[in-house]
Design a protein around this motif. Structure first.
Motif: not given
Length: 123
Positions: A43-62
């Motif tokens: 499944v090709n994850w949408p490029p440049r879609s950090c707003d759709l990836t919970p790890l990127d939009f929340f977990l790593w910063g937390f």
């Protein structure tokens, strides 16, 4: 991951070049046959879609805010902080992140994002 039951598990990662090398994709396909969400995955994850990836939009910063709160002085201190921060993540927090993620996906669908044909939902 040896010994883990991953038969019903999807594996998702970003599109970083090191994550999508032939060797890496071959390993992932061997372990998560037909269930890899990645650039060049099943499944090709949408490029440049950090707003759709919970790890990127929340977990790593937390986690970063928790891990560096007391400014670890050594690699061992850093490892302890990482282990403690991960252990302190509560199920309700994960539920809130998934609720937020669902809201983001719905907003993307309403905006008729062109890459949505590449997203498959699995429960």
């Amino acid at each position: 991951m040896n010994g883990m039951d991953v038969d019903d598990m999807w594996f998702q990662q970003d599109g970083a070049t090191c994550h999508t090398s032939n060797a890496t994709i071959a390993i992932l396909n061997g372990k998560f046959e037909g269930m890899v969400i990645s650039r060049r995955g099943d499944v090709n994850w949408p490029p440049r879609s950090c707003d759709l990836t919970p790890l990127d939009f929340f977990l790593w910063g937390f986690l970063k805010s928790q891990v560096y709160a007391d400014k670890p002085k050594s690699t061992d201190d850093l490892k302890v902080n990482i282990t403690q921060a991960i252990a302190q993540i509560q199920p309700y927090l994960c539920g809130r992140v998934i609720e937020n993620w669902t809201t983001r996906i719905r907003a993307t669908m309403r905006s008729r994002g062109g890459h949505l044909n590449d997203i498959k939902f699995k429960t």
